[in-house]
Design an enzyme around this catalytic site. Structure first.
Site, PDB file in Angstrom:
ATOM      1  N   LYS A 194      14.400  18.087  10.195  1.00  0.00           N
ATOM      2  CA  LYS A 194      13.572  17.416   9.185  1.00  0.00           C
ATOM      3  C   LYS A 194      13.953  17.963   7.825  1.00  0.00           C
ATOM      4  CE  LYS A 194      10.192  14.413   8.874  1.00  0.00           C
ATOM      5  NZ  LYS A 194       9.881  13.232   9.712  1.00  0.00           N
ATOM      6  N   ASP A 222      11.136   8.931   5.780  1.00  0.00           N
ATOM      7  CA  ASP A 222       9.789   9.391   6.146  1.00  0.00           C
ATOM      8  C   ASP A 222       8.927   9.066   4.923  1.00  0.00           C
ATOM      9  OD1 ASP A 222       8.217  11.097   8.237  1.00  0.00           O
ATOM     10  OD2 ASP A 222       7.697  12.053   6.359  1.00  0.00           O
TER      11      ASP A 222
HETATM   12  P1  NDP Z   1       5.188   5.781   3.656  1.00  0.00           P
HETATM   13  O1  NDP Z   1       5.597   6.621   2.514  1.00  0.00           O
HETATM   14  O2  NDP Z   1       5.796   4.453   3.860  1.00  0.00           O
HETATM   15  O3  NDP Z   1       3.596   5.589   3.622  1.00  0.00           O
HETATM   16  C1  NDP Z   1       2.739   6.679   3.652  1.00  0.00           C
HETATM   17  C2  NDP Z   1       1.313   6.169   3.494  1.00  0.00           C
HETATM   18  O4  NDP Z   1       0.416   7.263   3.675  1.00  0.00           O
HETATM   19  C3  NDP Z   1       1.032   5.613   2.105  1.00  0.00           C
HETATM   20  O5  NDP Z   1       0.055   4.620   2.213  1.00  0.00           O
HETATM   21  C4  NDP Z   1       0.501   6.846   1.374  1.00  0.00           C
HETATM   22  O6  NDP Z   1      -0.346   6.556   0.279  1.00  0.00           O
HETATM   23  C5  NDP Z   1      -0.304   7.519   2.474  1.00  0.00           C
HETATM   24  N1  NDP Z   1      -0.348   8.964   2.227  1.00  0.00           N
HETATM   25  C6  NDP Z   1       0.689   9.817   2.164  1.00  0.00           C
HETATM   26  N2  NDP Z   1       0.262  11.064   1.905  1.00  0.00           N
HETATM   27  C7  NDP Z   1      -1.077  10.965   1.803  1.00  0.00           C
HETATM   28  C8  NDP Z   1      -2.103  11.906   1.562  1.00  0.00           C
HETATM   29  N3  NDP Z   1      -1.815  13.206   1.362  1.00  0.00           N
HETATM   30  N4  NDP Z   1      -3.394  11.462   1.554  1.00  0.00           N
HETATM   31  C9  NDP Z   1      -3.676  10.140   1.752  1.00  0.00           C
HETATM   32  N5  NDP Z   1      -2.744   9.205   1.991  1.00  0.00           N
HETATM   33  C10 NDP Z   1      -1.472   9.610   2.016  1.00  0.00           C
HETATM   34  O7  NDP Z   1       5.400   6.718   4.949  1.00  0.00           O
HETATM   35  P2  NDP Z   1       5.529   6.289   6.471  1.00  0.00           P
HETATM   36  O8  NDP Z   1       4.654   5.119   6.767  1.00  0.00           O
HETATM   37  O9  NDP Z   1       6.966   6.226   6.796  1.00  0.00           O
HETATM   38  O10 NDP Z   1       4.962   7.599   7.215  1.00  0.00           O
HETATM   39  C11 NDP Z   1       3.577   7.750   7.536  1.00  0.00           C
HETATM   40  C12 NDP Z   1       3.431   8.809   8.606  1.00  0.00           C
HETATM   41  O11 NDP Z   1       4.162   8.414   9.777  1.00  0.00           O
HETATM   42  C13 NDP Z   1       3.955  10.194   8.256  1.00  0.00           C
HETATM   43  O12 NDP Z   1       3.162  11.170   8.904  1.00  0.00           O
HETATM   44  C14 NDP Z   1       5.348  10.203   8.863  1.00  0.00           C
HETATM   45  O13 NDP Z   1       5.803  11.506   9.127  1.00  0.00           O
HETATM   46  C15 NDP Z   1       5.073   9.444  10.151  1.00  0.00           C
HETATM   47  N6  NDP Z   1       6.234   8.856  10.786  1.00  0.00           N
HETATM   48  C16 NDP Z   1       7.034   7.948  10.114  1.00  0.00           C
HETATM   49  C17 NDP Z   1       8.119   7.399  10.752  1.00  0.00           C
HETATM   50  C18 NDP Z   1       8.936   6.336  10.120  1.00  0.00           C
HETATM   51  O14 NDP Z   1       9.795   5.768  10.825  1.00  0.00           O
HETATM   52  N7  NDP Z   1       8.737   5.985   8.866  1.00  0.00           N
HETATM   53  C19 NDP Z   1       8.518   7.825  12.116  1.00  0.00           C
HETATM   54  C20 NDP Z   1       7.551   8.692  12.760  1.00  0.00           C
HETATM   55  C21 NDP Z   1       6.487   9.206  12.091  1.00  0.00           C
HETATM   56  P3  NDP Z   1       0.186   6.791  -1.225  1.00  0.00           P
HETATM   57  O15 NDP Z   1       1.181   5.699  -1.450  1.00  0.00           O
HETATM   58  O16 NDP Z   1      -1.026   6.708  -2.082  1.00  0.00           O
HETATM   59  O17 NDP Z   1       0.801   8.164  -1.221  1.00  0.00           O
END
Ligand code: NDP
Length: 445
Positions: free
Chosen positions: A126, A166
């Site tokens: 990571k 991510d």
């Molecule tokens: P994105 O950046 O596309 O979206 C993240 C979302 O979560 C946004 O809506 C963001 O809001 C919100 N968010 C992030 N940090 C915070 C916080 N501290 N408090 C509240 N809301 C928050 O990321 P992904 O959808 O790719 O990833 C989401 C999760 O899924 C993570 O845990 C990631 O590790 C996991 N994941 C992702 C994979 C992938 O293929 N993308 C694979 C496996 C796991 P805002 O825009 O306001 O920050």
């Protein structure tokens, strides 16, 4: 050899001070492996667990870049190459101001088990940076990505370490990162996954984590003779995972009623349908706006700085970030009749909340199983790149469904007890065995 879990955890805490998220991830895995290890002492004798919690390599580097005003900005870049026993390091890059070594070590450690569960030959890693793409121009994001890759390219490669996206790293960032790698190394290879379709990407990769999470959840529901049809679903986040989880829930006849971002959550009791979801995708992926705009557009409530778990639902899919369901929120979910929680995000449920959910017989799917669909299709992207072919959407969706069903079966095999399934234990033991046996085969390295 360690006498107890706390004995082992004390040694982890001493060697990794100030890393609470990493300790939390190791504690969860150790608790579910402990009895298995006692019954299989050859792993303890070879100190496999001690080796597993020590990353093979960690790189930390300076990322200087120029903003649009011509001023110098400095961020910190990281790559944690955790374990390569069963394949090249594989895992995403996270760009978010909260990124630090503890968070990346927890994510890299989880990734080792997750990748093993997919049955594909991928080790775990990571990386990322404390850079915040929010509010930056495309030019600034490109400038940062080029500087970040100028250093990272020394450490990665298609048979060494293959990063992906991510939080904060989507199609735009992968494009800029790939461009700089290609320019410096003078080679066009599958060094990153999540690439755009016209230059080596895979169909279904953007959808894979969200779809996979819903496929896994459907398998969990089937064990109770249920399905998504007619179910009310609370989802957090509104990024990549949340968007495609919502899409697949709608496909399977369920009703997503919430989405969130760091500003709060929207509650749409009528349900988020395909048309409303298209608005969210344009809002988040093109205009990069706030989820609050959904409430204004469709006339529903926005709860500022709150998380969705107070809303009555049958299924909850936390898909934003780590530690976003605490024990109070778990109690609310349980008392509101939520029968299933599956983690689209990595470690979104705090340990006490997991215990409460499991004790109340709520189906609980941990992230390393439930969200493994993303990395699984990344693995399939690597295969397609190596073979220089492109599989069809149908072929890939079928493979994804097969992989999620197989992960579910592995959880059942190692986590079933008296008619109940402990998916955390099942996923940890199944993920461990493959990596641990490979480490034994390869000697003390
Ligand atoms: P994105 O950046 O596309 O979206 C993240 C979302 O979560 C946004 O809506 C963001 O809001 C919100 N968010 C992030 N940090 C915070 C916080 N501290 N408090 C509240 N809301 C928050 O990321 P992904 O959808 O790719 O990833 C989401 C999760 O899924 C993570 O845990 C990631 O590790 C996991 N994941 C992702 C994979 C992938 O293929 N993308 C694979 C496996 C796991 P805002 O825009 O306001 O920050």
């Amino acid at each position: 050899m360690y006498r107890s879990i706390s004995d082992f955890m004390n040694s982890v805490a001493t060697r990794n001070t100030g890393e609470p998220e990493f300790h939390q991830a190791v504690q969860e895995v150790t608790e579910s492996l402990w009895e298995y290890l006692k019954k299989n002492p050859h792993y303890l004798e070879a100190r496999i667990l001690d080796r597993l919690v020590e990353p093979e390599r960690m790189v930390i580097f300076r990322v200087p870049w120029l903003n649009d005003l011509g001023e110098v900005e400095i961020n910190r870049g990281y790559r944690v190459e955790f374990n390569s026993a069963i394949g090249p390091y594989k895992g995403g890059l996270r760009f978010h101001p909260s990124v630090n070594l503890s968070i990346l070590k927890f994510l890299g450690f989880e990734q080792v088990f997750k990748n093993s569960l997919t049955s594909l030959p991928m080790g775990g890693g990571k990386g990322g940076s404390d850079f915040d793409p929010k509010g930056k121009s495309d030019n600034e994001v490109m400038s940062f990505c080029q500087s970040f890759m100028t250093e990272l390219q020394r450490h990665i490669g298609p048979v060494t370490d293959v990063p992906a996206g991510d939080i904060g790293v989507g199609a735009r960032e992968i494009g800029f990162l790939f461009g700089q790698y290609k320019r410096i190394r003078n080679e066009f290879t599958g060094v990153l996954t999540g690439k755009a379709l016209n230059w080596g990407g895979s169909l279904i990769r953007p959808e894979a984590t969200g779809y996979g999470c819903v496929y896994f959840t459907e398998e969990m529901l089937k064990t109770k003779g249920e399905s998504f049809d007619g179910k009310t679903v609370a989802i957090s986040g509104s990024g990549n995972v949340a968007q495609f989880a919502a899409e697949k829930v709608i496909d399977l006849g369920g009703k997503p009623v919430t989405l969130s971002d760091s500003g709060g959550f929207i509650h749409d009791p009528d349900g988020i349908n395909q048309e409303k979801l298209a608005f969210v995708m344009e809002l988040k992926n093109v205009r990069r706006g706030r989820i609050e705009e959904y409430a204004k557009k469709f006339g529903c409530d926005h709860h500022e700085r709150k998380r969705p778990w107070l809303v009555k639902c049958d299924v909850a899919l936390p898909s934003a970030t780590q530690n976003e369901i605490n024990s109070e929120e778990a109690k609310t979910l349980i008392s509101n009749g939520c029968g299933c929680v599956a983690e689209g995000a990595n470690m979104p449920t705090e340990p006490d909340a997991v215990t409460l959910l499991q004790e109340s017989n709520t189906l609980f799917g941990p992230g390393k199983a439930a969200n493994a669909g993303g990395v699984a299709v990344s693995g399939l992207e690597m295969s397609q790149n190596a073979m220089r072919i492109q599989w069809s959407r149908e072929e890939l969706d079928e493979k994804l469904q097969g992989i999620m069903a197989s992960i579910h079966n592995q959880c059942l095999r190692h986590g079933s007890d008296d008619g109940n399934v402990d998916y955390v234990r099942g996923a940890n033991i199944a993920g461990f065995i493959k990596v641990a046996d490979a480490m034994l085969d390869q000697g003390v390295v």
